[in-house]
Scaffold this motif. Structure first.
Motif, PDB file in Angstrom:
ATOM      1  N   ARG A 106       0.838  -1.200   0.000  1.00 22.36           N
ATOM      2  CA  ARG A 106       0.000   0.000   0.000  1.00 22.36           C
ATOM      3  C   ARG A 106       0.877   1.256   0.000  1.00 22.36           C
ATOM      4  O   ARG A 106       0.624   2.208  -0.741  1.00 22.36           O
ATOM      5  CB  ARG A 106      -0.897  -0.039   1.243  1.00 22.36           C
ATOM      6  CG  ARG A 106      -1.928   1.016   1.326  1.00 22.36           C
ATOM      7  CD  ARG A 106      -3.133   0.507   2.107  1.00 22.36           C
ATOM      8  NE  ARG A 106      -2.752  -0.133   3.352  1.00 22.36           N
ATOM      9  CZ  ARG A 106      -2.660   0.523   4.510  1.00 22.36           C
ATOM     10  NH1 ARG A 106      -2.909   1.813   4.576  1.00 22.36           N
ATOM     11  NH2 ARG A 106      -2.324  -0.118   5.607  1.00 22.36           N
TER      12      ARG A 106
ATOM     13  N   GLN B 187       2.555   2.656  -3.129  1.00 19.56           N
ATOM     14  CA  GLN B 187       1.712   3.328  -4.117  1.00 19.56           C
ATOM     15  C   GLN B 187       1.626   4.838  -3.904  1.00 19.56           C
ATOM     16  O   GLN B 187       1.125   5.563  -4.756  1.00 19.56           O
ATOM     17  CB  GLN B 187       0.295   2.748  -4.065  1.00 19.56           C
ATOM     18  CG  GLN B 187       0.241   1.308  -4.547  1.00 19.56           C
ATOM     19  CD  GLN B 187      -1.062   0.645  -4.168  1.00 19.56           C
ATOM     20  OE1 GLN B 187      -1.987   1.303  -3.708  1.00 19.56           O
ATOM     21  NE2 GLN B 187      -1.121  -0.656  -4.366  1.00 19.56           N
TER      22      GLN B 187
ATOM     23  N   ARG C   3       2.936   7.702  -4.491  1.00 14.89           N
ATOM     24  CA  ARG C   3       4.011   8.323  -5.259  1.00 14.89           C
ATOM     25  C   ARG C   3       4.180   9.806  -4.942  1.00 14.89           C
ATOM     26  O   ARG C   3       5.273  10.308  -4.852  1.00 14.89           O
ATOM     27  CB  ARG C   3       3.752   8.133  -6.753  1.00 14.89           C
ATOM     28  CG  ARG C   3       4.203   6.782  -7.245  1.00 14.89           C
ATOM     29  CD  ARG C   3       3.680   6.524  -8.609  1.00 14.89           C
ATOM     30  NE  ARG C   3       2.221   6.501  -8.582  1.00 14.89           N
ATOM     31  CZ  ARG C   3       1.463   6.084  -9.588  1.00 14.89           C
ATOM     32  NH1 ARG C   3       2.022   5.699 -10.712  1.00 14.89           N
ATOM     33  NH2 ARG C   3       0.158   6.069  -9.498  1.00 14.89           N
TER      34      ARG C   3
END
Lengths: 278, 275
Positions: A16, A19, A21
């Motif tokens: 998780r 992700q 970014r």
């Protein structure tokens, strides 16, 4: 069996976090800014030191110090700044009772999740930093400001192992703060105190080898050196052979002490919870 | 056969920090904190046979949640004993929680940011349920709870009704033989309430799950539980069939009292209202 039990929450959390970014990029930019600043200050100090003393007395070359700084910036998120936000939030709103309903050791369960939290935030930032300071700066013709390669393959492998131990120590510290949250209701106080000491004693502010000689023994022995300074000195080739093993043994020592402290505190906090409710 | 759940003379008191008003009160509280003791449970005893459904009712603050928390191993009683399948919850916590499912209606045990099915998968790993068995149980529960449409959604996007059905499924994934439900219908709309009642009945009938359920909605009790325990100020006031509760309030006269009125009068009769 145990690997699956604690590995699953670790993996789920890590996946998780990887992700996020935008957060990683924002962190990276900040760390570049501070890194650049530190590199320039170091260069200025080295300039005046070289003019007055020559190179003989320097514990690290300028290039080594610069590499140390970029690595520290890239790995900032792996160091313990406070509690795990998931766990501290769950403690505050009482949903922590669900953790007690799982057929697992609560300390290890939190440890796995906190380790994923530290690693998941650090990995993308580190990757960006390696690209920027290792490749980008060199390509831009700023090779003397760049992150240098490790001192050989063996040093690199040993540094990775030592960094893993650093993560283990960092997680153990984070877990102590997690437990503090049960007692005080918030991780604010513990985090503030921790951050103040950690930033200096981990070598993040100033590389530990650059401190005066009288402070060095203490600095190398204290637990925060196990986070970044130990793997970095292995990476730079400052520690070799038996010294590498001794440094790692010290990391393992601090890890065991911190795990023991965390477990003791958790057992007491849980006993209080069982008696007094959430 | 011995009862599955045996609760005997449970007592539990909380020590609550008293804060005095004003700045001066806050300062003096730092120096000399004063505590007030609240008796949450006094001599609570009951037993439950395997496959029974027990409705646990009482005003707010009566001790329902405390009892559920002791039975699920989260809290430790001051005195008295309780066993579930021969295990003492707070002493044999890890072995005990493997065999129970718990839903707290006011909280979630699902993983907020994860899709529902990923949360289920995580629970599978934590409970160490074998893969094939997990898949069979999960598919049955998904069909039963009618949650196949929301399985891929992150928990934070579910409506309360959807979430509660997912909570029930999550609590059953490791096939516990006992289910503790603390206000599972709180805040639900009518269709969702009916669905939850239906599910609990089905779990009890088809899987033989023993259920203890707390609620403030007396229709839950009427629909699910034949037997009720009424608790007020930490003491058990009644342990009987729901119909008997009505008889105790109205005497022999036939009455048109709605279930809420029956219970409200019963609380008033025992000075248990409010708290």
């Amino acid at each position: 069996m145990a690997l699956a039990v604690y590995g699953a929450p670790f993996q789920a959390r890590l996946g998780r976090l990887l992700q996020y970014r935008e957060a990683a990029f924002a962190g990276f930019i900040t760390q570049c800014w501070w890194g650049g600043l530190k590199v320039m200050i170091l260069a200025a100090f080295y300039g005046s030191a070289l003019a007055t003393q020559g190179t003989a007395s320097l514990p690290l070359t300028l290039a080594q110090s610069i590499t140390y700084v970029w690595l520290a910036q890239g790995l900032l998120a792996i160091t313990p700044w406070g509690g795990d936000p998931d766990i501290t939030a769950a403690v505050r709103d009482g949903s922590i009772l669900h953790d007690r309903l799982r057929p697992v050791d609560t300390y290890a369960y939190w440890y796995a999740r906190s380790a994923a939290w530290l690693l998941g935030r650090a990995l993308p930032r580190l990757a960006l930093m390696l690209l920027f300071a290792g490749v980008g700066l060199r390509a831009a013709g700023l090779g003397s400001w760049a992150l240098r390669a490790p001192e050989g393959a063996a040093a690199f492998a040993a540094a990775l192992v030592s960094l893993g131990l650093g993560l283990a120590v960092s997680t153990a510290i984070t877990n102590v703060v997690n437990v503090f949250t049960i007692v005080t209701g918030t991780d604010r106080g513990a985090s503030t105190v921790l951050g103040t000491f950690m930033i200096l004693l981990s070598g993040n502010e100033i590389p530990l080898p650059l401190f005066p000689d009288w402070a060095r023994t203490f600095l190398e022995l204290q637990p925060f050196a196990a986070l970044l300074d130990t793997p970095f000195r292995i990476y730079l080739g400052q520690l070799r052979g038996g010294a590498v093993l001794r440094a790692m043994a010290l990391q393992v020592f601090w890890w065991s002490v911190l795990v023991l402290i965390g477990r003791r505190l958790l057992a007491r906090a849980v006993a209080r919870l069982e008696v007094n409710g959430g | 056969m011995a009862p599955q759940i045996v609760v005997r003379d449970l007592c539990k008191a909380y020590r609550i920090l008293q804060r005095r008003p004003g700045v001066w009160g806050a300062v003096s509280g730092l120096v000399r904190p004063s505590y007030r003791t609240v008796d949450a449970l006094t001599d609570v005893s009951f037993t439950l046979e395997r496959g029974e459904v027990l409705g646990f009712i009482g005003p707010n603050g009566a001790g329902k949640s405390t009892t559920i928390k002791i039975l699920s191993g989260i809290l430790r009683p001051d005195s008295g004993s309780c066993t579930v399948d021969g295990l003492t919850p707070f002493r044999d916590r890890i072995a005990h929680v493997r065999k129970i499912g718990v839903v707290f209606g006011q909280r979630t045990q699902l993983f907020w940011d994860l899709p529902v099915v990923d949360g289920f998968e995580l629970l599978r790993a934590i409970y160490g349920v074998p893969e094939a068995r997990y898949r069979r149980t999960r598919d049955e529960l998904v069909a039963l709870m009618r949650i196949d449409a929301v399985l891929q959604q992150p928990v934070r996007l579910l409506s309360l009704g959807q979430r509660m059905r997912c909570e029930l499924a999550a609590a059953m994934l490791h096939e516990p033989s006992v289910l503790f439900l603390d206000e599972p219908t709180i805040g639900l709309d009518a269709p969702s309430k009916l669905a939850v009642r239906d599910l609990v009945r089905t779990l009890n009938r088809d899987r033989g799950v023993t259920v203890i359920l707390t609620t403030h909605d007396m229709h839950d009790i009427e629909a699910i539980a034949e037997r009720v325990v009424v608790i007020g100020h930490g003491r058990i006031l009644a342990d009987c069939r729901f119909s008997e509760l009505r008889a105790r309030v109205t005497g022999d006269r036939p009455s048109e009292l709605r279930v809420e009125e029956v219970v409200a009068r019963f609380y008033a009769l025992h000075g248990a209202a409010g708290g």
